[in-house]
Scaffold this motif. Sequence first.
Motif, PDB file in Angstrom:
ATOM      1  N   LEU A  25       0.832  -1.210   0.000  1.00  0.00           N
ATOM      2  CA  LEU A  25       0.000   0.000   0.000  1.00  0.00           C
ATOM      3  C   LEU A  25       0.862   1.254   0.000  1.00  0.00           C
ATOM      4  CD1 LEU A  25      -2.774  -0.750   2.668  1.00  0.00           C
ATOM      5  CD2 LEU A  25      -3.064  -0.665   0.201  1.00  0.00           C
ATOM      6  N   PRO A  26       0.439   2.276  -0.750  1.00  0.00           N
ATOM      7  CA  PRO A  26       1.130   3.569  -0.638  1.00  0.00           C
ATOM      8  C   PRO A  26       0.954   4.098   0.795  1.00  0.00           C
ATOM      9  CG  PRO A  26      -0.412   3.549  -2.496  1.00  0.00           C
ATOM     10  CD  PRO A  26      -0.622   2.285  -1.725  1.00  0.00           C
ATOM     11  N   ASP A  27       1.906   4.898   1.265  1.00  0.00           N
ATOM     12  CA  ASP A  27       1.861   5.389   2.648  1.00  0.00           C
ATOM     13  C   ASP A  27       0.541   6.076   2.987  1.00  0.00           C
ATOM     14  OD1 ASP A  27       4.321   4.338   3.170  1.00  0.00           O
ATOM     15  OD2 ASP A  27       5.409   6.233   2.898  1.00  0.00           O
ATOM     16  N   THR A  28      -0.012   6.828   2.040  1.00  0.00           N
ATOM     17  CA  THR A  28      -1.257   7.545   2.319  1.00  0.00           C
ATOM     18  C   THR A  28      -2.417   6.567   2.534  1.00  0.00           C
ATOM     19  OG1 THR A  28      -1.606   7.780  -0.065  1.00  0.00           O
ATOM     20  CG2 THR A  28      -0.639   9.659   1.087  1.00  0.00           C
ATOM     21  N   ALA A  31      -1.928   4.815   5.908  1.00  0.00           N
ATOM     22  CA  ALA A  31      -2.311   5.723   6.990  1.00  0.00           C
ATOM     23  C   ALA A  31      -3.833   5.816   7.105  1.00  0.00           C
ATOM     24  CB  ALA A  31      -1.709   7.107   6.762  1.00  0.00           C
ATOM     25  N   ALA A  32      -4.526   5.857   5.966  1.00  0.00           N
ATOM     26  CA  ALA A  32      -5.989   5.923   5.971  1.00  0.00           C
ATOM     27  C   ALA A  32      -6.578   4.648   6.571  1.00  0.00           C
ATOM     28  CB  ALA A  32      -6.506   6.140   4.551  1.00  0.00           C
ATOM     29  N   GLN A  33      -6.014   3.505   6.200  1.00  0.00           N
ATOM     30  CA  GLN A  33      -6.487   2.218   6.726  1.00  0.00           C
ATOM     31  C   GLN A  33      -6.259   2.160   8.241  1.00  0.00           C
ATOM     32  OE1 GLN A  33      -7.927  -0.094   4.755  1.00  0.00           O
ATOM     33  NE2 GLN A  33      -7.979  -1.901   6.014  1.00  0.00           N
ATOM     34  N   MET A  34      -5.086   2.609   8.688  1.00  0.00           N
ATOM     35  CA  MET A  34      -4.779   2.593  10.117  1.00  0.00           C
ATOM     36  C   MET A  34      -5.721   3.522  10.882  1.00  0.00           C
ATOM     37  SD  MET A  34      -0.625   2.359  10.087  1.00  0.00           S
ATOM     38  CE  MET A  34      -0.456   2.560  11.853  1.00  0.00           C
ATOM     39  N   LYS A  35      -6.017   4.678  10.295  1.00  0.00           N
ATOM     40  CA  LYS A  35      -6.918   5.626  10.960  1.00  0.00           C
ATOM     41  C   LYS A  35      -8.322   5.034  11.059  1.00  0.00           C
ATOM     42  CE  LYS A  35      -8.433  10.390  10.884  1.00  0.00           C
ATOM     43  NZ  LYS A  35      -8.433  11.661  10.209  1.00  0.00           N
ATOM     44  N   LYS A  36      -8.742   4.343  10.005  1.00  0.00           N
ATOM     45  CA  LYS A  36     -10.080   3.749   9.968  1.00  0.00           C
ATOM     46  C   LYS A  36     -10.215   2.618  10.991  1.00  0.00           C
ATOM     47  CE  LYS A  36     -11.634   1.067   6.518  1.00  0.00           C
ATOM     48  NZ  LYS A  36     -11.983   0.707   5.141  1.00  0.00           N
ATOM     49  N   VAL A  37      -9.207   1.762  11.083  1.00  0.00           N
ATOM     50  CA  VAL A  37      -9.276   0.594  11.969  1.00  0.00           C
ATOM     51  C   VAL A  37      -8.845   0.965  13.388  1.00  0.00           C
ATOM     52  CG1 VAL A  37      -8.389  -1.736  12.396  1.00  0.00           C
ATOM     53  CG2 VAL A  37      -8.953  -1.020  10.068  1.00  0.00           C
ATOM     54  N   ASN A  38      -7.681   1.594  13.520  1.00  0.00           N
ATOM     55  CA  ASN A  38      -7.136   2.048  14.799  1.00  0.00           C
ATOM     56  C   ASN A  38      -7.198   0.980  15.886  1.00  0.00           C
ATOM     57  OD1 ASN A  38      -5.920   3.837  16.592  1.00  0.00           O
ATOM     58  ND2 ASN A  38      -7.874   4.633  17.291  1.00  0.00           N
ATOM     59  N   GLY A  39      -6.569  -0.155  15.608  1.00  0.00           N
ATOM     60  CA  GLY A  39      -6.576  -1.209  16.613  1.00  0.00           C
ATOM     61  C   GLY A  39      -5.521  -2.261  16.351  1.00  0.00           C
ATOM     62  N   ILE A  40      -5.279  -3.061  17.378  1.00  0.00           N
ATOM     63  CA  ILE A  40      -4.328  -4.161  17.289  1.00  0.00           C
ATOM     64  C   ILE A  40      -5.101  -5.461  17.488  1.00  0.00           C
ATOM     65  CG2 ILE A  40      -2.276  -5.234  18.310  1.00  0.00           C
ATOM     66  CD1 ILE A  40      -1.454  -2.406  19.250  1.00  0.00           C
ATOM     67  N   PHE A  41      -5.025  -6.331  16.456  1.00  0.00           N
ATOM     68  CA  PHE A  41      -5.690  -7.626  16.493  1.00  0.00           C
ATOM     69  C   PHE A  41      -4.669  -8.700  16.829  1.00  0.00           C
ATOM     70  CE2 PHE A  41      -7.838  -5.107  13.266  1.00  0.00           C
ATOM     71  CZ  PHE A  41      -9.186  -5.325  13.505  1.00  0.00           C
ATOM     72  N   GLN A  42      -4.996  -9.549  17.767  1.00  0.00           N
ATOM     73  CA  GLN A  42      -4.184 -10.738  18.012  1.00  0.00           C
ATOM     74  C   GLN A  42      -5.036 -11.923  17.591  1.00  0.00           C
ATOM     75  OE1 GLN A  42      -1.842 -11.191  21.656  1.00  0.00           O
ATOM     76  NE2 GLN A  42      -2.707 -13.233  21.890  1.00  0.00           N
ATOM     77  N   LEU A  59      -2.699  -2.340  13.428  1.00  0.00           N
ATOM     78  CA  LEU A  59      -3.176  -1.225  12.609  1.00  0.00           C
ATOM     79  C   LEU A  59      -3.456  -0.017  13.502  1.00  0.00           C
ATOM     80  CD1 LEU A  59      -5.477  -3.027  10.041  1.00  0.00           C
ATOM     81  CD2 LEU A  59      -3.244  -2.009   9.693  1.00  0.00           C
ATOM     82  N   LYS A  60      -2.605   0.108  14.519  1.00  0.00           N
ATOM     83  CA  LYS A  60      -2.716   1.241  15.436  1.00  0.00           C
ATOM     84  C   LYS A  60      -1.417   2.032  15.431  1.00  0.00           C
ATOM     85  CE  LYS A  60      -4.824   1.980  19.862  1.00  0.00           C
ATOM     86  NZ  LYS A  60      -5.296   1.304  21.061  1.00  0.00           N
ATOM     87  N   LYS A  61      -0.292   1.321  15.596  1.00  0.00           N
ATOM     88  CA  LYS A  61       0.998   1.995  15.732  1.00  0.00           C
ATOM     89  C   LYS A  61       1.894   1.836  14.506  1.00  0.00           C
ATOM     90  CE  LYS A  61       0.928   2.182  20.635  1.00  0.00           C
ATOM     91  NZ  LYS A  61       0.122   3.352  20.813  1.00  0.00           N
ATOM     92  N   THR A  62       2.031   0.598  13.992  1.00  0.00           N
ATOM     93  CA  THR A  62       3.049   0.357  12.959  1.00  0.00           C
ATOM     94  C   THR A  62       2.510  -0.039  11.590  1.00  0.00           C
ATOM     95  OG1 THR A  62       3.239  -1.969  13.596  1.00  0.00           O
ATOM     96  CG2 THR A  62       4.704  -0.419  14.718  1.00  0.00           C
ATOM     97  N   GLY A  63       1.289  -0.531  11.518  1.00  0.00           N
ATOM     98  CA  GLY A  63       0.749  -0.990  10.244  1.00  0.00           C
ATOM     99  C   GLY A  63       1.453  -2.231   9.738  1.00  0.00           C
ATOM    100  N   THR A  64       1.799  -3.129  10.657  1.00  0.00           N
ATOM    101  CA  THR A  64       2.535  -4.335  10.287  1.00  0.00           C
ATOM    102  C   THR A  64       1.828  -5.597  10.788  1.00  0.00           C
ATOM    103  OG1 THR A  64       3.864  -4.181  12.301  1.00  0.00           O
ATOM    104  CG2 THR A  64       4.795  -3.191  10.312  1.00  0.00           C
ATOM    105  N   VAL A  65       2.294  -6.714  10.276  1.00  0.00           N
ATOM    106  CA  VAL A  65       1.794  -8.025  10.689  1.00  0.00           C
ATOM    107  C   VAL A  65       3.007  -8.816  11.166  1.00  0.00           C
ATOM    108  CG1 VAL A  65       0.614 -10.117   9.937  1.00  0.00           C
ATOM    109  CG2 VAL A  65       0.013  -7.924   8.901  1.00  0.00           C
ATOM    110  N   TYR A  66       2.888  -9.477  12.315  1.00  0.00           N
ATOM    111  CA  TYR A  66       4.007 -10.278  12.798  1.00  0.00           C
ATOM    112  C   TYR A  66       3.514 -11.494  13.551  1.00  0.00           C
ATOM    113  CZ  TYR A  66       3.243  -7.367  16.996  1.00  0.00           C
ATOM    114  OH  TYR A  66       2.688  -6.699  18.066  1.00  0.00           O
TER     115      TYR A  66
END
Length: 130
Positions: A25-28, A31-42, A59-66
Amino acid sequence: MSDLKVDGYKASELISAISEGFAALPDTEKAAQMKKVNGIFQLDVSNEAKEVATWTIDLKKTGTVYKGPAKPKADVTIILSDDTLTDLASGKLNGQKAFMTGKLKTKGNMMLATKLDGVLKVASKPKAKL
């Protein structure tokens, strides 16, 4: 991203696809996806052998999956089987129906769990063709 794969889990491919989808995803848009979701899923996913693998979608702080438990603490923990997760991602199963039938359990912010469907769609987006 092979470090996300766990032998014996069909969901490994899905998790890798989500990670690659976010990375592409492009950074913008990210950022939009993170703003929309604003959460961390385990995701605590069990396989047929009743072993549990854990992945985190931040999808709150880093926008990553680990792989592994959420750091910091997850806003919602979703407990489900490998088959249920792959069915949710493919659209064969609706998240609300999975929850009502006991195939999916949550701990934490249940309303955030409803946003997982949109997150899973990132993995199913067709790759751009040349």
